[in-house]
Motif scaffolding. Sequence first.
Motif, mmCIF file in Angstrom:
data_model
loop_
_atom_site.group_PDB
_atom_site.id
_atom_site.type_symbol
_atom_site.label_atom_id
_atom_site.label_comp_id
_atom_site.label_asym_id
_atom_site.label_seq_id
_atom_site.Cartn_x
_atom_site.Cartn_y
_atom_site.Cartn_z
ATOM 1 N N TRP A 108 0.818 -1.216 0.000
ATOM 2 C CA TRP A 108 0.000 0.000 0.000
ATOM 3 C C TRP A 108 0.851 1.265 0.000
ATOM 4 O O TRP A 108 0.420 2.314 -0.504
ATOM 5 N N LEU A 164 -5.304 -6.498 2.234
ATOM 6 C CA LEU A 164 -4.966 -5.131 1.830
ATOM 7 C C LEU A 164 -6.207 -4.317 1.500
ATOM 8 O O LEU A 164 -6.360 -3.185 1.977
ATOM 9 N N ALA A 168 -7.469 -1.037 3.514
ATOM 10 C CA ALA A 168 -7.587 0.240 2.803
ATOM 11 C C ALA A 168 -8.979 0.842 2.983
ATOM 12 O O ALA A 168 -9.122 2.051 3.190
#
Length: 234
Positions: A108, A164, A168
């Motif tokens: 990220w 992920l 996020a």
Amino acid sequence: MDVEATTDRRSDPADEVGRGPLSRGAAFVYRQMVLEAQLLIAVLPSIVTILLLDRDPSNLPLFVLALLPVAPALVAGVAAATVAHTDLSPSRHFLRSYRRDLVPTLRWAAPAALALALLTFNLIHLGDVDGGAALRPLYTVLSALVLIWGGHMVVLTASFEFRLRDAARIAVVQLASQWRFSLGVLSLIVVAAFLVIVSSEAVLLLVLWAFAGLLALMARPLRDDTARRYTRSS
């Protein structure tokens, strides 16, 4: 009974540090020195790259990209800063988190650094475009949001093992719901920018331990809220 009391005292982690203010103060200083040394080693590529860059506005995008190693270092620093203050082995927690979270963090942090570099490049060259000055507030806000989102991701990566895309999304949601933490991250960004402007990037890197510690301290409500809303209790 005396044997049990002796065993309890030996098992008390506070006995390793000591109960007096001097002992606790010395333990705190030791922990921060170890943490800062590990952070400096982790961001050594950033330090070398920054030293090679001239302090020119045109190099700001490169400066942003050079800071990419700071993200996994901060994740490990936050993880080490969240352990009990009586633990005198911060290096063990830092190294374990760094090995575990290096790749997940870069997944990220690399896109975020690239987006921030592009925004910075546009900010620098807005004066060369007709009407570009009107877009300056928009690009500034977007840059701040990327950095604040990154602060949320640092804590989520250090504290949880989300996928992920889930991490996020949670970070985006918590930009507003955890506004106190977002405001705290913004304050740290302002302080960091001030240190760079009035001194140098090296001074900023020398106080990374303080930024990691403050992030860990401010993130307690965020971690509690995330655990309550997005994890299952066993």
